[in-house]
Design an enzyme around this catalytic site. Structure first.
Site, short mmCIF file in Angstrom:
data_model
loop_
_atom_site.label_atom_id
_atom_site.label_comp_id
_atom_site.label_asym_id
_atom_site.label_seq_id
_atom_site.Cartn_x
_atom_site.Cartn_y
_atom_site.Cartn_z
N ASP A 38 0.86 -1.19 0.00
CA ASP A 38 0.00 0.00 0.00
C ASP A 38 0.89 1.23 0.00
O ASP A 38 2.00 1.22 0.56
CB ASP A 38 -0.92 0.02 1.22
N ASP A 76 4.19 2.68 -3.78
CA ASP A 76 3.28 3.31 -4.71
C ASP A 76 3.23 2.44 -5.97
O ASP A 76 4.27 2.23 -6.62
CB ASP A 76 3.78 4.72 -5.04
N ASN A 103 -5.65 -4.60 -6.56
CA ASN A 103 -6.81 -3.96 -5.94
C ASN A 103 -6.64 -2.46 -5.73
O ASN A 103 -7.62 -1.73 -5.61
CB ASN A 103 -7.07 -4.66 -4.59
N SER A 156 -14.98 -2.59 -11.43
CA SER A 156 -16.10 -1.89 -10.80
C SER A 156 -17.33 -2.08 -11.68
O SER A 156 -17.21 -2.48 -12.85
CB SER A 156 -15.77 -0.39 -10.68
N TYR A 174 -12.29 7.48 -13.68
CA TYR A 174 -12.54 6.24 -12.95
C TYR A 174 -13.20 5.21 -13.86
O TYR A 174 -12.78 4.05 -13.93
CB TYR A 174 -13.42 6.53 -11.72
N LYS A 178 -11.48 1.67 -15.17
CA LYS A 178 -12.07 0.40 -14.79
C LYS A 178 -12.52 -0.41 -16.01
O LYS A 178 -12.54 -1.65 -15.98
CB LYS A 178 -13.23 0.62 -13.82
N THR A 209 -16.42 1.23 2.30
CA THR A 209 -15.00 1.47 2.57
C THR A 209 -14.75 2.97 2.67
O THR A 209 -15.60 3.78 2.29
CB THR A 209 -14.12 0.91 1.43
#
Length: 274
Positions: A38, A76, A103, A156, A174, A178, A209
């Protein structure tokens, strides 16, 4: 009953919290060891607080509480060289890599102060290029091992639909990113099939989340009510839980799905068929 994953090693990006932590804990509970990655830092185009070192430490603690091994790295995914080094270290310590869960992702909704091109590019850099870096860091090991494996890319419902499009660069980026990972998945499914490595995408609806529940997202929803109206699910549930996605991922990477590759699996409470 979900198949066990004893003896497997899973590389998970975006593992400090949210879906990534849930995946790590779920797979560890089934017997897998984990390489957890992460960024644990803020990206300046993202309007909500991102994961921290403390979040990643909590993931480590929860996996170790299940008596599984975990190697964690603050990396990163945009930095391909650093990511390869982290995977090298994890493989050396844990004995290989069998599962990859790409992810890590960002959404810049609610950022009204940055220019559109910076928002668009940053989103693609993390959500698309980061996925490319992740798989190319792990796939050579998986091929060399000769024991097959499974890769799941987190897409997504926005990777299957353009519903809710509101003209904002954040949502456009986004949605584009995706959709693009589906193209990568299909290409990689062909590339890796001779090595018995399966590649699929999972397509969640809204998940409970920190990426979804934050002030920036609430601000964007207030400014774009038509988007929210378009984002409703078919089943009478507003949002799903991270474990709902983890359960689907656990099946996809298990031997129970040994002949499943190249599929786009929605976990979306019927969003896609409205």
């Amino acid at each position: 009953m979900t198949e066990r994953l004893d003896g497997k090693v899973a590389l998970i990006t975006g593992a400090a919290r949210g879906q990534g932590r849930s995946h790590a804990v779920t797979l560890a509970g089934l017997g897998a060891d984990v390489i957890a990655v992460d960024i644990c830092a803020q990206i300046d185009t993202v309007a909500y607080p991102m994961a921290t070192k403390e979040d990643l430490a909590q993931t480590v603690a929860e996996v170790e509480a299940l008596d599984r091994r975990i190697v964690a790295a603050e990396v990163d995914v945009r930095d391909g060289e650093a990511l390869r080094a982290a995977v090298d270290e994890g493989v050396a310590e844990l004995g290989g890599v069998d599962i990859v869960l790409a992810n890590a992702a960002i959404a810049s909704l609610g950022n009204n102060s940055d220019d559109a091109s910076r928002i668009f590019q940053a989103t693609l850099d993390v959500n698309l290029t980061g996925v490319w870096h992740t798989v190319h860091a792990a796939a050579p090991f998986m091929i060399e091992q000769g024991r097959g494996g499974a890769i799941v890319l987190t897409s997504s419902t926005q990777g299957l639909s353009g519903r809710g499009g509101d003209g904002s660069p954040a949502l456009e980026a986004y949605c584009a990113s995706k959709h693009a990972v589906v193209g990568l998945m299909r290409s990689w499914a062909n590339w890796l099939a001779p090595h018995r490595i399966r590649v699929n995408t999972v397509h969640p609806t809204g998940v409970n989340t920190p990426m979804v529940h934050n002030d920036a997202m609430r601000r964007h929803a207030e400014e774009h009510p038509s988007m929210i109206a378009a984002m409703t699910n078919l089943l009478p549930v507003e949002i799903v839980e991270p474990v709902d996605i983890s359960n689907a991922v656990a099946w996809l990477v298990s031997d129970a799905a040994r002949y499943v590759t190249g599929v786009t699996l929605p976990v979306d409470a019927g969003f896609s068929v409205r």
